[in-house]
Write an enzyme that holds these catalytic residues in place. Sequence first.
Site, short mmCIF file in Angstrom:
data_model
loop_
_atom_site.label_atom_id
_atom_site.label_comp_id
_atom_site.label_asym_id
_atom_site.label_seq_id
_atom_site.Cartn_x
_atom_site.Cartn_y
_atom_site.Cartn_z
N GLU A 146 0.69 -1.03 0.09
CA GLU A 146 0.25 0.07 0.54
C GLU A 146 0.69 0.98 -0.06
O GLU A 146 1.90 1.04 0.67
CB GLU A 146 -1.06 0.03 1.28
CG GLU A 146 0.13 0.24 2.19
CD GLU A 146 0.11 1.10 2.73
OE1 GLU A 146 -0.23 2.38 2.33
OE2 GLU A 146 0.68 1.35 3.82
N LEU A 148 -1.08 4.63 0.58
CA LEU A 148 -1.79 5.32 1.13
C LEU A 148 -0.93 6.46 2.51
O LEU A 148 -0.73 5.71 2.99
CB LEU A 148 -2.62 4.61 1.94
CG LEU A 148 -3.22 3.62 1.29
CD1 LEU A 148 -5.18 2.46 2.12
CD2 LEU A 148 -4.28 4.16 0.38
N GLU A 150 -1.68 8.65 5.74
CA GLU A 150 -2.71 8.90 6.27
C GLU A 150 -3.14 10.77 6.18
O GLU A 150 -2.38 11.63 5.88
CB GLU A 150 -2.48 8.65 8.06
CG GLU A 150 -2.32 7.99 8.41
CD GLU A 150 -1.42 7.31 10.17
OE1 GLU A 150 -2.24 7.87 10.69
OE2 GLU A 150 -0.85 6.21 9.57
N LYS A 199 8.10 -1.08 -1.65
CA LYS A 199 7.86 -0.53 -0.52
C LYS A 199 8.41 0.13 0.36
O LYS A 199 7.98 1.30 0.61
CB LYS A 199 7.22 -1.32 0.18
CG LYS A 199 6.01 -1.18 1.45
CD LYS A 199 4.84 0.73 1.24
CE LYS A 199 4.41 0.63 3.06
NZ LYS A 199 3.58 2.08 2.69
N ASN A 203 9.38 4.00 0.96
CA ASN A 203 9.58 5.23 1.72
C ASN A 203 11.20 5.72 2.94
O ASN A 203 11.54 6.49 2.85
CB ASN A 203 8.95 3.87 3.14
CG ASN A 203 7.16 4.44 2.57
OD1 ASN A 203 6.89 4.90 2.34
ND2 ASN A 203 7.18 3.26 3.91
N LEU A 245 10.85 18.50 0.66
CA LEU A 245 11.97 19.12 0.97
C LEU A 245 11.30 19.84 1.96
O LEU A 245 11.90 21.16 1.90
CB LEU A 245 12.13 19.59 0.27
CG LEU A 245 13.25 18.73 -0.92
CD1 LEU A 245 13.38 19.43 -2.08
CD2 LEU A 245 14.38 18.19 -0.28
N ALA A 247 11.68 21.66 5.55
CA ALA A 247 12.47 21.22 6.99
C ALA A 247 11.11 21.91 8.20
O ALA A 247 10.42 22.51 7.99
CB ALA A 247 13.57 22.31 7.26
N CYS A 255 4.75 4.85 9.49
CA CYS A 255 5.35 4.07 8.36
C CYS A 255 6.67 4.44 8.26
O CYS A 255 7.95 3.68 8.34
CB CYS A 255 4.80 4.14 6.94
SG CYS A 255 3.43 4.15 6.49
#
Length: 456
Positions: A146, A148, A150, A199, A203, A245, A247, A255
């Site tokens: 997935e 997705l 939140e 995946k 991330n 990007l 800060a 995740c």
Amino acid sequence: MRVGVVGAGYVGLVAAAGLALGGHQTVIAEANPSRLARLRERRAPFLEPGLDEWLRRAGERLSVVSSVREMGPRDAIMIAVGTPSGVSGQGDLTQVRQAVEEVVRTAAPGTVIVMKSTVPPGTGRELVRQYVAPARRGLAYVSNPEFLREGKALHDWLHPDRIVVGAEEAWAAERVAELYRGIDAPVLRTDITSAEMIKYAANALLATKISFINEIANLCELVGAHIDDVATGVGMDPRLGPHFLQAGIGYGGSCFPKDTRALYFTAAVNGYAFELLRAVIEVNRRQRIRVVHRLNTLLGGLAERSVAVLGLAFKPGTDDTRESPGLEIARTLAGYGAKVQVYDPAAVLPDSGGPPGSPVVLSPGLVRVASLEDAVRSAQAVVVATEWPEFVEADWERLYRLMAAPRVVFDGRNCLDAARLAAMGFRYVGVGRRVAPATGDADVAPASLAEGTGGA
């Protein structure tokens, strides 16, 4: 198609509602009694904008049961249970293994088991060897990670950048791709382990961008550059893009922290030292500590100082406090003797009984209050940890009058108008930002440059 979903968390419930609205006869299994009761009332057990409406619209195409055994024959059963971090950062696959074992034991011949939970690369291969293959009932296993976000999960379900299908059998891959009929997105078909790695790699790369821009923000403070302009200029390069990007005080949520640690652990147990990822994790951890360090300097110590922390959800649009930067900062400040008031308009804390309604003592020196005004009243410093619109659009002139000297505002998300707050008299502390010195309280020596710490 007849579809089952195991687990009614953020991923499972959005998937179940989306599949039902897509025309599939969907049943979701949720063992938690309180969640089960809410689902039967067509109410989501967590904050996700628009999800309650999806649950109502799904109507009879979506049913709820308490166990996999009650699902009945399904063409595909999607597993979407939790994979929390273990002590060393490895993914805890206890719930995944239990779910796969139960599905294999009860599923009809020819069922496709679809893994939606995020599991370390190589897990699917092992699950097939341990559970699926020995069943000898024509079951198939497919990795379908997935992507997705939140707070924007419904949009992401309907408009995904890609649909990844990792399978060894072509017929199983085709069946999973059919689940997304009507959704306009490219489908990438690959093997199980590559799908799992996609995946984690995605991330990890996004987390790397966040930690990188935080390091640049820290350097901006030292050389006198302005991170807002730097990030804008970098983001204009189409090879890099402007996303991730911003800060601030670092990434949180369910995740990025978990997945970066799990990928680092996976590399280590396979004999590879993933030094870049180790640095990403360390930079993110350090960003939160820098906030505490900066406040300690500005306030002349933390003991008995009054600090307001605004934002406990890890980002706006959700009530999720997992790996919350704001919560960690608040607890650390309280641990050093500060008197900390925290406020969030939606965040749910397991140890506080849910959203605020009246003051709740979370720990010695740490109190959750019911309003923004209660949080900042008599506070000597404010930390904006989540960029909720309520904080960005607040009447800061009124908040100035409620606070006490030296009236420090630590903008941990660079979401406030720095020049405007400095002009009001606040001692504004940004993240790699350069602003005019405060002109307010005479007992505070103004700074010549922006005071910041970096973080996202």
